[in-house]
Structure formats: structure tokens, C-alpha cells
Design a protein around this motif. Structure first.
Motif, PDB file in Angstrom:
ATOM      1  N   PRO A 521       0.835  -1.212   0.000  1.00 41.55           N
ATOM      2  CA  PRO A 521       0.000   0.000   0.000  1.00 41.55           C
ATOM      3  C   PRO A 521       0.870   1.262   0.000  1.00 41.55           C
ATOM      4  CG  PRO A 521       0.127  -0.918   2.212  1.00 41.55           C
ATOM      5  CD  PRO A 521       0.967  -1.805   1.336  1.00 41.55           C
ATOM      6  N   THR A 522       0.583   2.174  -0.907  1.00 43.36           N
ATOM      7  CA  THR A 522       1.355   3.417  -0.992  1.00 43.36           C
ATOM      8  C   THR A 522       0.419   4.605  -1.201  1.00 43.36           C
ATOM      9  OG1 THR A 522       1.682   3.110  -3.381  1.00 43.36           O
ATOM     10  CG2 THR A 522       3.414   2.293  -1.925  1.00 43.36           C
ATOM     11  N   ILE A 523       0.804   5.733  -0.611  1.00 40.18           N
ATOM     12  CA  ILE A 523       0.066   6.986  -0.757  1.00 40.18           C
ATOM     13  C   ILE A 523       0.863   7.903  -1.665  1.00 40.18           C
ATOM     14  CG2 ILE A 523      -1.027   8.888   0.479  1.00 40.18           C
ATOM     15  CD1 ILE A 523      -0.647   7.194   3.049  1.00 40.18           C
ATOM     16  N   SER A 524       0.178   8.577  -2.559  1.00 39.20           N
ATOM     17  CA  SER A 524       0.823   9.567  -3.419  1.00 39.20           C
ATOM     18  C   SER A 524       0.052  10.875  -3.334  1.00 39.20           C
ATOM     19  CB  SER A 524       0.871   9.069  -4.873  1.00 39.20           C
ATOM     20  OG  SER A 524      -0.431   8.826  -5.362  1.00 39.20           O
ATOM     21  N   GLY A 525       0.732  11.964  -3.642  1.00 37.11           N
ATOM     22  CA  GLY A 525       0.089  13.270  -3.603  1.00 37.11           C
ATOM     23  C   GLY A 525       0.930  14.304  -2.878  1.00 37.11           C
ATOM     24  N   GLU A 526       0.389  15.523  -2.794  1.00 40.41           N
ATOM     25  CA  GLU A 526       1.143  16.656  -2.248  1.00 40.41           C
ATOM     26  C   GLU A 526       1.523  16.445  -0.781  1.00 40.41           C
ATOM     27  OE1 GLU A 526       0.664  21.512  -1.653  1.00 40.41           O
ATOM     28  OE2 GLU A 526      -0.867  20.350  -2.733  1.00 40.41           O
ATOM     29  N   ALA A 527       0.649  15.807   0.011  1.00 42.01           N
ATOM     30  CA  ALA A 527       0.948  15.619   1.428  1.00 42.01           C
ATOM     31  C   ALA A 527       2.181  14.747   1.629  1.00 42.01           C
ATOM     32  CB  ALA A 527      -0.254  15.006   2.141  1.00 42.01           C
ATOM     33  N   VAL A 528       2.390  13.777   0.734  1.00 38.14           N
ATOM     34  CA  VAL A 528       3.578  12.935   0.818  1.00 38.14           C
ATOM     35  C   VAL A 528       4.787  13.678   0.276  1.00 38.14           C
ATOM     36  CG1 VAL A 528       4.628  10.777   0.035  1.00 38.14           C
ATOM     37  CG2 VAL A 528       2.215  10.834   0.675  1.00 38.14           C
ATOM     38  N   GLU A 529       4.602  14.373  -0.833  1.00 42.34           N
ATOM     39  CA  GLU A 529       5.721  15.092  -1.449  1.00 42.34           C
ATOM     40  C   GLU A 529       6.277  16.177  -0.541  1.00 42.34           C
ATOM     41  OE1 GLU A 529       3.978  16.481  -5.030  1.00 42.34           O
ATOM     42  OE2 GLU A 529       3.871  14.492  -5.975  1.00 42.34           O
ATOM     43  N   THR A 530       5.418  16.820   0.249  1.00 46.34           N
ATOM     44  CA  THR A 530       5.876  17.864   1.174  1.00 46.34           C
ATOM     45  C   THR A 530       6.220  17.295   2.552  1.00 46.34           C
ATOM     46  OG1 THR A 530       3.583  18.332   1.823  1.00 46.34           O
ATOM     47  CG2 THR A 530       4.500  19.618   0.005  1.00 46.34           C
ATOM     48  N   ARG A 531       6.177  15.974   2.676  1.00 41.21           N
ATOM     49  CA  ARG A 531       6.526  15.257   3.917  1.00 41.21           C
ATOM     50  C   ARG A 531       5.599  15.623   5.070  1.00 41.21           C
ATOM     51  NH1 ARG A 531      13.198  15.000   3.914  1.00 41.21           N
ATOM     52  NH2 ARG A 531      13.380  14.028   1.835  1.00 41.21           N
ATOM     53  N   LEU A 532       4.370  15.983   4.722  1.00 39.21           N
ATOM     54  CA  LEU A 532       3.360  16.191   5.754  1.00 39.21           C
ATOM     55  C   LEU A 532       2.996  14.857   6.400  1.00 39.21           C
ATOM     56  CD1 LEU A 532       1.680  18.655   6.808  1.00 39.21           C
ATOM     57  CD2 LEU A 532      -0.160  17.874   5.306  1.00 39.21           C
ATOM     58  N   ILE A 533       2.979  13.795   5.573  1.00 33.62           N
ATOM     59  CA  ILE A 533       2.770  12.430   6.036  1.00 33.62           C
ATOM     60  C   ILE A 533       3.753  11.526   5.307  1.00 33.62           C
ATOM     61  CG2 ILE A 533       0.319  12.791   6.539  1.00 33.62           C
ATOM     62  CD1 ILE A 533      -0.289  11.288   3.907  1.00 33.62           C
ATOM     63  N   GLY A 534       3.889  10.291   5.779  1.00 35.38           N
ATOM     64  CA  GLY A 534       4.728   9.323   5.105  1.00 35.38           C
ATOM     65  C   GLY A 534       3.998   8.642   3.965  1.00 35.38           C
ATOM     66  N   PRO A 535       4.707   7.836   3.163  1.00 30.88           N
ATOM     67  CA  PRO A 535       4.097   7.201   1.986  1.00 30.88           C
ATOM     68  C   PRO A 535       3.305   5.937   2.288  1.00 30.88           C
ATOM     69  CG  PRO A 535       6.420   6.650   2.094  1.00 30.88           C
ATOM     70  CD  PRO A 535       6.164   7.605   3.226  1.00 30.88           C
ATOM     71  N   ARG A 536       3.283   5.481   3.550  1.00 33.61           N
ATOM     72  CA  ARG A 536       2.552   4.269   3.903  1.00 33.61           C
ATOM     73  C   ARG A 536       1.336   4.609   4.758  1.00 33.61           C
ATOM     74  NH1 ARG A 536       4.177   0.237   0.516  1.00 33.61           N
ATOM     75  NH2 ARG A 536       6.452   0.083   0.465  1.00 33.61           N
ATOM     76  N   PRO A 537       0.171   3.985   4.486  1.00 35.66           N
ATOM     77  CA  PRO A 537      -1.032   4.258   5.285  1.00 35.66           C
ATOM     78  C   PRO A 537      -0.918   3.666   6.684  1.00 35.66           C
ATOM     79  CG  PRO A 537      -1.450   2.507   3.712  1.00 35.66           C
ATOM     80  CD  PRO A 537      -0.088   3.041   3.389  1.00 35.66           C
ATOM     81  N   VAL A 538      -1.534   4.329   7.626  1.00 38.50           N
ATOM     82  CA  VAL A 538      -1.492   3.891   9.016  1.00 38.50           C
ATOM     83  C   VAL A 538      -2.363   2.648   9.196  1.00 38.50           C
ATOM     84  CG1 VAL A 538      -1.969   4.546  11.410  1.00 38.50           C
ATOM     85  CG2 VAL A 538      -1.135   6.257   9.784  1.00 38.50           C
ATOM     86  N   GLY A 539      -1.831   1.650   9.903  1.00 41.15           N
ATOM     87  CA  GLY A 539      -2.614   0.500  10.313  1.00 41.15           C
ATOM     88  C   GLY A 539      -2.687  -0.651   9.339  1.00 41.15           C
ATOM     89  N   GLN A 540      -2.204  -0.496   8.110  1.00 40.25           N
ATOM     90  CA  GLN A 540      -2.312  -1.577   7.134  1.00 40.25           C
ATOM     91  C   GLN A 540      -1.114  -2.509   7.221  1.00 40.25           C
ATOM     92  OE1 GLN A 540      -3.379  -1.221   3.106  1.00 40.25           O
ATOM     93  NE2 GLN A 540      -5.111   0.125   3.433  1.00 40.25           N
ATOM     94  N   ILE A 541      -1.389  -3.807   7.126  1.00 38.93           N
ATOM     95  CA  ILE A 541      -0.330  -4.802   7.118  1.00 38.93           C
ATOM     96  C   ILE A 541       0.258  -4.923   5.714  1.00 38.93           C
ATOM     97  CG2 ILE A 541      -1.246  -6.138   9.053  1.00 38.93           C
ATOM     98  CD1 ILE A 541      -2.485  -8.027   6.986  1.00 38.93           C
ATOM     99  N   ARG A 542       1.455  -5.505   5.628  1.00 38.53           N
ATOM    100  CA  ARG A 542       2.082  -5.791   4.335  1.00 38.53           C
ATOM    101  C   ARG A 542       1.905  -7.258   3.952  1.00 38.53           C
ATOM    102  NH1 ARG A 542       6.173  -2.254   3.053  1.00 38.53           N
ATOM    103  NH2 ARG A 542       6.116  -3.298   1.034  1.00 38.53           N
ATOM    104  N   ARG A 543       1.648  -8.097   4.968  1.00 33.76           N
ATOM    105  CA  ARG A 543       1.455  -9.527   4.689  1.00 33.76           C
ATOM    106  C   ARG A 543       0.545 -10.139   5.747  1.00 33.76           C
ATOM    107  NH1 ARG A 543       2.970 -13.728   7.068  1.00 33.76           N
ATOM    108  NH2 ARG A 543       4.488 -12.564   8.334  1.00 33.76           N
ATOM    109  N   ARG A 544      -0.339 -11.024   5.303  1.00 33.58           N
ATOM    110  CA  ARG A 544      -1.150 -11.837   6.207  1.00 33.58           C
ATOM    111  C   ARG A 544      -1.217 -13.248   5.653  1.00 33.58           C
ATOM    112  NH1 ARG A 544      -7.031 -13.040   6.948  1.00 33.58           N
ATOM    113  NH2 ARG A 544      -7.269 -13.609   9.149  1.00 33.58           N
ATOM    114  N   SER A 545      -0.885 -14.235   6.485  1.00 36.57           N
ATOM    115  CA  SER A 545      -0.909 -15.629   6.081  1.00 36.57           C
ATOM    116  C   SER A 545      -1.746 -16.413   7.082  1.00 36.57           C
ATOM    117  CB  SER A 545       0.507 -16.219   6.028  1.00 36.57           C
ATOM    118  OG  SER A 545       1.319 -15.507   5.114  1.00 36.57           O
ATOM    119  N   VAL A 546      -2.630 -17.272   6.575  1.00 31.69           N
ATOM    120  CA  VAL A 546      -3.470 -18.103   7.433  1.00 31.69           C
ATOM    121  C   VAL A 546      -3.474 -19.520   6.879  1.00 31.69           C
ATOM    122  CG1 VAL A 546      -4.960 -16.204   8.153  1.00 31.69           C
ATOM    123  CG2 VAL A 546      -5.566 -17.536   6.131  1.00 31.69           C
ATOM    124  N   ALA A 547      -3.592 -20.497   7.776  1.00 31.22           N
ATOM    125  CA  ALA A 547      -3.693 -21.892   7.354  1.00 31.22           C
ATOM    126  C   ALA A 547      -4.376 -22.689   8.450  1.00 31.22           C
ATOM    127  CB  ALA A 547      -2.322 -22.482   7.054  1.00 31.22           C
TER     128      ALA A 547
END
Length: 642
Positions: A521-547
């Protein structure tokens, strides 16, 4: 710390066996893939109705009830639904008017031809303050008419501390005067009382909160939530002049008599809290009338089958919110209870939020069995959202949108047991309401235009074992908190991912439900370019595995089966600046089922150990609020069918 022990005693008088659904038996054989299914109280698969490919489909407005459009406001009474299916990826093929971030399709509990009566009791130790359970029935009253329903109750001590009283009730009436015709009337109520408030931790700096004692009640006794959740409706499905009419009208509402939010801001590594605030409100209401009317025409040919659908769906939703008070308690701690006297506060005037939407569309599906399929849908929507703020100094915005919605998907069989699929969907979905920590809390942005591109493969490894792999890219506007804690659009969110699943029978008596999601997950736009926020959304995982692996002795026919499951989650971003990371975690569960016949009935004994190694982990919501994961729990369930 001792684990909690749950003892569940269920007694059922049924004309047909129901143990599989009531105890989640052989879950791997109940779904064609591992992307998501819920049956009874047990869930299988990679996704659920709160998380599909990194998004919440219910919050996005992507809900169906018996296949028809339903604007779900809040939780549905468990006495009127049997479970749900997640329609995403390969599971969305041939499903009309899919959504970019997946659909949740609920199944109503309905009476059948035979009578059934069930009685269920539950008791937990050492954390329970009383028993829980339910009484349910399915009763035909004639060859064409029947009723089903039930009443449930639970007096619970929650795993994070605090008490809750739950009372779900509901009933469904079914009339089937002839083959292919049915009329369903249903209503359900979910009552919450004495639902004491759980705090959210907002850390300061770059470290997660310290490991607070799980189960310690940190709530304020006067901050107890009370609400009623209503769901009702009618469904008609019948042949009509050479086509099939499918129509549904639904009502869903949340009536909050008292509602609180406990926010612990500035949590340090020593457990100290710089500023604790409680948001207090009364008499909030959120209600929606929604529904859909369809005409369906099936054309069966010698080698190709066609289906045409004309649909009109819409909703009328009203929400009263706000006017509460911010109760500042000052410094506090997450390590021990910190009880305060209830401050004097008053409820102010309410804000009003109104949404009106109607959508007309056509869908066409063409299928050549064992060769190919093609699905095409197009819809036109008229959307209007009006905000009426109680504060006369604020402008009352009105938003209108008339998007053209589109979906195209297809599959082709390229070899024996192997098919490829691909699709594109352009839709309109709801944005999340501003969180309690926001300066404009509870405001709901207008609906968002979203899109998805996906492709994948389905391989029948054996007639009873299926492997699915897919890739997708979802784009939608990104709303969250800016540094001033105002909830607004900060850019565009792109969720690119890969998902894989393996489901079915590995050998006689040995089944598996497994899958993994790899997300970028990545965020793009002026808020990221001006470093108002980071490029990753808060709370989202990068991987989930279940079995989950289930083995039943005697090649699937013996009385005893053993099962083991694992869930592994990656780390996740904990703040908007991307400088705080919640660590990864892995949890294991063990269980068994023992079936036996005695006293004229078929019985099932179901012990389980959840979070076997008592793993301590952190959950992070979209605004950066931390809560800890469940501790180890031992459960025991006994079910009997007569």
C-alpha cells in the motif's frame, strides 16, 4: 496469568444433522477458495467482512443480503443470518455488479421443510460474570409457510476488561407458494447494554506502548455505551412474464443512547499518558432504507449460456451526530486503573447528514462450461450528500456526483483443471467517518470513486483440491488525519497485492484451508511530497498468512478429528509520519472434534486452545490507536442433535 476457559453447552432438537455448521466442521470443503467464508461462529479464509485486500467492505458500502443491495449501517443480529461469503477475485466471477474492494454477501436464516429447535448455553471461567446462550427454532406451519428465529443472551467480561451485555433477537417468515417463488419477511435487533469503554493508546515517539496487563479494566465505570441495532426487510423472488423478479427492501439503523470514546494521547514507553480525553455523546442516530429491484433472464443454449440483468438499486440514509463534550482528564497511565469522577457535561445540538442515491444498471454474463466466461456490467448513479451543521457559523456543503460505473471480467480454461481470469471494475464507495481523535470527528466525506484491475489463475490440483493465485491493484482517494488532526483527503491510496490460496482435501480425511496476502500500500500526492505524512497508510499490514489443517481418522469417517491453525501478520505502520512500527506477530490455535451417539442423539465435543503460546501483539486502527491482541483462551463446546 491464568488463561480464560469457555464452556459452551448446546442442546438441539433437529430433524437433520446440523453439527457441521454449528461447530465449523470440515470448513475446507465448504468453500471453493480460501478468500473468505463465515459459517456459524467459525470463520475460514484469508478475508472477512471487516478486511478485504486492506479495506473494510462494510464501511465502503459493499454489502448484499441474499444477493441484493443492502446499505448496512451496523452489525446484524446473529439470529437472522447464518453467515456470509466474500465476493472477491475468482469468487466474484458471474456475480453481478461487483465492487472494487470486494463484496460481503449475507445469508438469511430461513425455515426449511422440517422442524428444528435448538438450545445453547455458554459459560466461561474465570472471566465470566454470567452465562450466555441462545434459543433458536425453524418451524414449518404448512407446506408453503414457515417461520424461524431466536433469542440470544450473553453477559460477558471482555478480554480487554470491562463488562458487556448482549441481547440478539430476530425472526424470519418464509412463504413459498410454488416452485421458484419465495417471499421472506425478517426483523432483528441487537441490544448492547453496559458496554464499558476500552481505551485507545496513541504513543508518543517511535516506540509502541509497553506491554500492559491484558484483561485489566482501565475503563471509567460511568463511560458505558448503550445502543440498539435494527435490521429488517422483505425479499421477493418469483418468475414474472418469462423473466425472474428479484426485489428487496431493507432497513438498517443504529440508535446510540450513550456513546463514548476513551483516547489516551502521548503514551510513553513507561506507560504514562500525557493527556487522557473522553468524548461523550448521547442520542446519535444513523438509519438507512435501501433495496434493489432486478429482472433476470436466463438463456440456456447448446454450448453457451447467457444471463441478462436489469437492476435499480438505491438508498436513503439519515444520520444525526455530534454535539457532545470533550472531557479532559489530564495525565494518566495504561498500567493500572485510574478512576475519576464523572465530569458534568451537556449534550448540544446535533449535526445532520443526509445521503440520497439511486443507481440503474445492466449486466450481461456469457458462459461456455469448461471453456470460457465473460461478465459485463454498466451502471449510472445519481448521488447527493448534504450536511447541516448545528453551528450556524459553518457552511452546509452539498455534494453531487453522477458517476458511470463499469465492470468487465472474464475467464478462460487453458488446460485440464487450469483457468485464467482477469477483470476491471470502476465503482463508487463510501469513505470512513472521521475518527474520534479528529478535530472534525464523526464527519463523513462524500462517496469516493474507486477502481481495480486484477488477474489470476485457478488450478484444480485434484478434483478436491484447488489452488488460486491472483494479483490486483486498487486505487481510491486517501482520507486520514493531517498533523493538525483534521480528517481530510491527503492524497491517493494504491493497494497493489498478490494473494494465493490452497483449499480442499490433501488426502482422505485430511483437509486444508490456507492463503497469503502480500500487499504494497502506498500513498501519493502533495501531502507525501511535502513530507506532511509518510508514503505508507497507518494501520495496514504488508502480509497476512493463514492456514488451517484438519485431520479426521478412518479416512474422514471416524469419530475423532484434530485441527491446527496459524495466523501470521507482518509489522504495520503506527503513525502518519511512518516513524512508529507495530511489530509482527504469529498466533497458533489447536482444536479437536469428537463425535458420538448416545441418548438418541448425535453429539459433538469441541475443545480448542486459542493463541496457544499466549502471543502478545498490537492492533493499530487507521488513526494510529493501539490496542493489544487477545490472550490465550481455552474453549469447550458440546452440541447435540436429535
Amino acid at each position: 496469568m491464568r488463561p480464560s476457559v469457555l464452556l459452551s453447552l448446546g442442546l438441539a432438537v433437529l430433524s437433520t444433522p446440523a453439527l457441521a455448521q454449528r461447530a465449523g466442521e470440515n470448513a475446507a470443503t465448504q468453500s471453493s477458495d480460501a478468500f473468505g467464508r463465515s459459517v456459524g461462529s467459525e470463520k475460514t479464509g484469508l478475508y472477512n467482512n471487516e478486511d478485504v485486500r486492506g479495506f473494510n467492505p462494510v464501511d465502503a458500502g459493499n454489502v448484499r443480503l441474499e444477493g441484493l443491495y443492502f446499505d448496512q449501517v451496523e452489525r446484524i443480529s446473529s439470529r437472522i443470518v447464518d453467515g456470509n461469503t466474500i465476493r472477491v477475485g475468482a469468487a466474484a466471477l458471474r456475480y453481478p455488479f461487483p465492487a472494487p474492494t470486494g463484496l460481503v454477501d449475507y445469508n438469511l436464516t430461513q425455515p426449511g421443510k422440517d422442524a428444528s429447535y435448538s438450545f445453547n448455553l455458554e459459560y466461561s471461567s474465570p472471566n465470566s460474570i454470567g452465562p450466555g446462550g441462545s434459543i433458536e427454532f425453524k418451524q414449518p406451519l404448512s407446506d408453503t409457510f414457515g417461520i424461524s428465529g431466536g433469542v440470544g443472551f450473553r453477559n460477558a467480561t471482555r478480554y480487554e476488561g470491562g463488562h458487556s451485555l448482549y441481547r440478539p433477537i430476530g425472526m424470519t417468515m418464509a412463504w413459498r407458494p410454488q416452485q421458484g417463488t419465495e417471499v421472506l419477511l425478517f426483523g432483528g435487533l441487537f441490544i448492547y447494554r453496559s458496554d464499558e469503554l476500552r481505551p485507545f493508546y496513541y504513543p508518543v515517539g517511535t516506540e509502541p506502548p509497553p506491554k500492559a496487563e491484558r484483561g485489566l479494566d482501565l475503563s471509567q465505570p460511568w463511560a458505558s455505551r448503550s445502543q440498539d441495532l435494527w435490521t429488517s426487510g422483505a425479499i421477493v423472488k418469483t418468475p414474472l412474464l418469462g423473466v425472474k423478479l428479484e426485489a428487496g427492501l431493507f432497513y438498517s439503523a443504529k440508535d446510540q443512547h450513550s456513546v463514548y470514546a476513551d483516547l489516551m494521547r502521548g503514551v510513553g514507553t513507561d506507560g504514562s499518558v500525557a493527556n487522557r480525553r473522553i468524548i461523550a455523546e448521547r442520542d446519535n442516530y444513523d438509519g438507512s432504507w435501501s433495496g434493489e429491484v432486478r429482472l433476470v433472464k436466463e438463456l440456456v443454449g447448446a454450448s453457451i449460456n447467457h444471463r441478462l440483468i436489469a437492476s435499480v438499486r438505491g438508498r436513503s440514509r439519515n444520520r444525526d451526530f455530534g454535539g457532545g463534550s470533550v472531557l479532559t482528564l489530564g495525565p494518566s497511565t495504561i498500567l493500572r486503573p485510574d478512576l475519576r469522577a464523572e465530569p458534568v457535561w451537556t449534550q448540544g445540538a446535533k449535526n445532520r447528514d443526509e445521503v440520497r442515491q439511486i443507481t440503474g444498471g445492466m449486466a450481461w454474463s456469457m458462459v461456455s462450461p469448461q471453456h470460457f466466461s465473460l461478465d459485463v456490467g454498466i451502471s449510472k448513479s445519481r448521488y447527493r450528500k448534504a450536511l447541516d451543521f448545528a453551528d450556524p457559523a459553518l457552511a452546509d456543503p452539498v455534494t453531487r456526483d453522477n458517476p458511470l460505473l463499469l465492470n468487465v471480467a472474464g475467464s478462460v480454461h487453458v488446460a485440464r483443471g487450469l483457468s485464467l481470469y482477469a477483470g476491471y471494475t470502476r465503482g463508487q464507495e463510501e469513505a470512513l467517518v472521521a475518527p474520534d481523535i479528529a478535530t472534525n470527528r464523526s464527519e463523513a466525506p462524500p462517496a469516493l470513486r474507486t477502481s481495480q484491475v486484477e488477474a489470476g489463475a485457478r488450478w484444480a490440483v485434484t478434483p478436491k483440491l484447488t489452488f488460486i493465485a491472483g494479483a490486483f491493484s486498487i486505487k481510491k482517494p486517501y482520507y486520514n488525519l493531517d498533523p493538525a488532526l483534521r480528517y481530510r483527503q491527503l492524497g491517493e491510496l494504491t493497494n497493489r497485492g498478490v494473494e494465493v490460496s490452497l483449499t480442499g482435501q490433501l488426502a482422505p480425511g485430511l483437509t486444508i484451508v490456507g492463503g497469503s496476502l502480500f500487499l504494497d500500500p502506498t500513498i501519493s500526492g502533495e501531502a507525501v511530497e511535502t513530507r506532511l505524512i509518510g508514503p505508507r497508510p497507518v494501520g495496514q499490514i504488508r502480509r497476512r498468512s493463514v492456514a488451517t489443517i484438519d485431520w479426521r481418522m478412518d479416512e474422514g469417517h471416524g469419530p475423532l478429528s484434530l485441527d491446527a491453525s496459524v495466523e501470521s501478520l507482518s509489522s504495520r505502520v503506527g503513525n502518519a509520519a511512518n516513524t512508529l512500527i507495530a511489530p509482527p506477530r504469529t498466533t497458533f490455535n489447536l482444536g479437536a472434534r469428537y463425535r458420538f451417539i448416545t441418548a438418541g442423539g448425535t453429539w459433538l465435543l469441541r475443545p480448542m486452545v486459542l493463541n496457544l503460546f499466549n502471543e502478545y501483539g498490537w492492533n493499530v486502527n487507521g488513526s494510529g490507536g493501539f490496542t493489544y491482541s487477545n490472550r490465550r483462551q481455552i474453549t469447550l463446546q458440546l452440541v447435540a442433535d436429535f
